[in-house]
Motif scaffolding. Structure first.
Motif, PDB file in Angstrom:
ATOM      1  N   MET A 134       0.822  -1.199   0.000  1.00 50.63           N
ATOM      2  CA  MET A 134       0.000   0.000   0.000  1.00 50.63           C
ATOM      3  C   MET A 134       0.866   1.263   0.000  1.00 50.63           C
ATOM      4  O   MET A 134       0.642   2.160  -0.776  1.00 50.63           O
ATOM      5  N   GLU A 135       1.863   1.310   0.885  1.00 51.32           N
ATOM      6  CA  GLU A 135       2.721   2.480   0.966  1.00 51.32           C
ATOM      7  C   GLU A 135       3.544   2.662  -0.296  1.00 51.32           C
ATOM      8  O   GLU A 135       3.781   3.783  -0.726  1.00 51.32           O
ATOM      9  N   ARG A 136       3.956   1.569  -0.901  1.00 53.65           N
ATOM     10  CA  ARG A 136       4.747   1.652  -2.123  1.00 53.65           C
ATOM     11  C   ARG A 136       3.915   2.249  -3.259  1.00 53.65           C
ATOM     12  O   ARG A 136       4.412   3.079  -4.028  1.00 53.65           O
ATOM     13  N   THR A 137       2.672   1.838  -3.376  1.00 50.88           N
ATOM     14  CA  THR A 137       1.784   2.382  -4.396  1.00 50.88           C
ATOM     15  C   THR A 137       1.548   3.870  -4.160  1.00 50.88           C
ATOM     16  O   THR A 137       1.543   4.660  -5.103  1.00 50.88           O
ATOM     17  N   TYR A 138       1.354   4.246  -2.912  1.00 49.93           N
ATOM     18  CA  TYR A 138       1.151   5.650  -2.560  1.00 49.93           C
ATOM     19  C   TYR A 138       2.389   6.472  -2.928  1.00 49.93           C
ATOM     20  O   TYR A 138       2.277   7.557  -3.494  1.00 49.93           O
ATOM     21  N   PHE A 139       3.574   5.956  -2.618  1.00 45.95           N
ATOM     22  CA  PHE A 139       4.822   6.640  -2.941  1.00 45.95           C
ATOM     23  C   PHE A 139       4.977   6.795  -4.458  1.00 45.95           C
ATOM     24  O   PHE A 139       5.363   7.858  -4.940  1.00 45.95           O
ATOM     25  N   LYS A 140       4.660   5.737  -5.208  1.00 50.42           N
ATOM     26  CA  LYS A 140       4.725   5.809  -6.676  1.00 50.42           C
ATOM     27  C   LYS A 140       3.767   6.860  -7.206  1.00 50.42           C
ATOM     28  O   LYS A 140       4.093   7.592  -8.138  1.00 50.42           O
ATOM     29  N   SER A 141       2.596   6.929  -6.618  1.00 49.95           N
ATOM     30  CA  SER A 141       1.603   7.913  -7.027  1.00 49.95           C
ATOM     31  C   SER A 141       2.117   9.335  -6.811  1.00 49.95           C
ATOM     32  O   SER A 141       1.951  10.204  -7.672  1.00 49.95           O
ATOM     33  N   ILE A 142       2.741   9.568  -5.680  1.00 49.05           N
ATOM     34  CA  ILE A 142       3.300  10.892  -5.382  1.00 49.05           C
ATOM     35  C   ILE A 142       4.384  11.247  -6.397  1.00 49.05           C
ATOM     36  O   ILE A 142       4.399  12.353  -6.945  1.00 49.05           O
ATOM     37  N   ILE A 143       5.274  10.327  -6.663  1.00 50.18           N
ATOM     38  CA  ILE A 143       6.363  10.567  -7.624  1.00 50.18           C
ATOM     39  C   ILE A 143       5.791  10.818  -9.018  1.00 50.18           C
ATOM     40  O   ILE A 143       6.205  11.756  -9.713  1.00 50.18           O
ATOM     41  N   PHE A 144       4.835  10.002  -9.421  1.00 50.84           N
ATOM     42  CA  PHE A 144       4.234  10.146 -10.745  1.00 50.84           C
ATOM     43  C   PHE A 144       3.523  11.495 -10.875  1.00 50.84           C
ATOM     44  O   PHE A 144       3.659  12.182 -11.894  1.00 50.84           O
ATOM     45  N   ASN A 145       2.784  11.901  -9.847  1.00 48.91           N
ATOM     46  CA  ASN A 145       2.107  13.205  -9.869  1.00 48.91           C
ATOM     47  C   ASN A 145       3.104  14.354  -9.876  1.00 48.91           C
ATOM     48  O   ASN A 145       2.896  15.363 -10.538  1.00 48.91           O
TER      49      ASN A 145
END
Length: 183
Positions: free
Chosen positions: A1-12
């Motif tokens: 879950m945290e990894r997906t959230y981190f990827k989302s932040i980086i992608f945004n």
């Protein structure tokens, strides 16, 4: 879950960076050099001054409206309220129009025409509307829409410069075309 959230932040972050970098790169490294080469140094200096005034005035007025909207957006959505944003936008548009008319007249001096003033006001209003629409995307954290809007803006700049080079010999058409296509 945290990894997906981190990827989302980086992608945004990357989308947002590209969204704001692309128009600057196109404007600074393509559009303005082409305009400068066609119109000459003195006219280019005048153009840059008028555009700088436009950015300055729009930044001040739009930032007031944008900050109010961003700060109040959650409250308005939660309580199902309708904001006074359109009235504030209208007041800012009137202010921008006045300042751009006076600034255009001041900087262009005896060479200014009513048409020059009208077109500079149109550019100022289009800048303001573009920034206003952008805040809606920011309030939704919709970085894809921000990026898409600015990609279309870049496309509009390129179409506008072609129109400037081959159809109308007015630098103002580049900015008007770009922001009309974008909106």
């Amino acid at each position: 879950m945290e990894r997906t959230y981190f990827k989302s932040i980086i992608f945004n972050f990357i989308k947002n960076l590209m969204a704001y970098a692309l128009p600057v790169v196109v404007l600074q490294f393509v559009i303005q050099p082409v305009i400068a080469s066609k119109l000459g140094e003195e006219n280019n200096g005048l153009i840059l001054t008028i555009i700088a005034l436009n950015y300055f005035i729009t930044s001040i007025t739009a930032s007031i409206l944008l900050q109010i909207r961003l700060l109040q957006n959650e409250k308005y959505e939660k309580e199902i309220l309708v904001g006074d944003y359109n009235l504030i936008l209208l007041a800012m548009a009137i202010f921008n129009s006045f300042v751009m008319a006076v600034g255009t007249w001041f900087y262009m001096g005896a060479a200014v025409t009513v048409w020059d003033i009208v077109l500079c006001i149109v550019i100022a209003l289009l800048f303001l509307i573009h920034d206003y629409i952008g805040v809606q995307y920011r309030s939704e954290f919709n970085y894809t829409k921000i990026l898409s809007s600015n990609i279309v803006l870049c496309f509009g700049y390129l179409l506008g410069i072609l129109c400037f080079l081959y159809v109308l010999n007015s630098w103002k058409i580049v900015f008007i075309f770009a922001y009309v296509v974008c909106e």
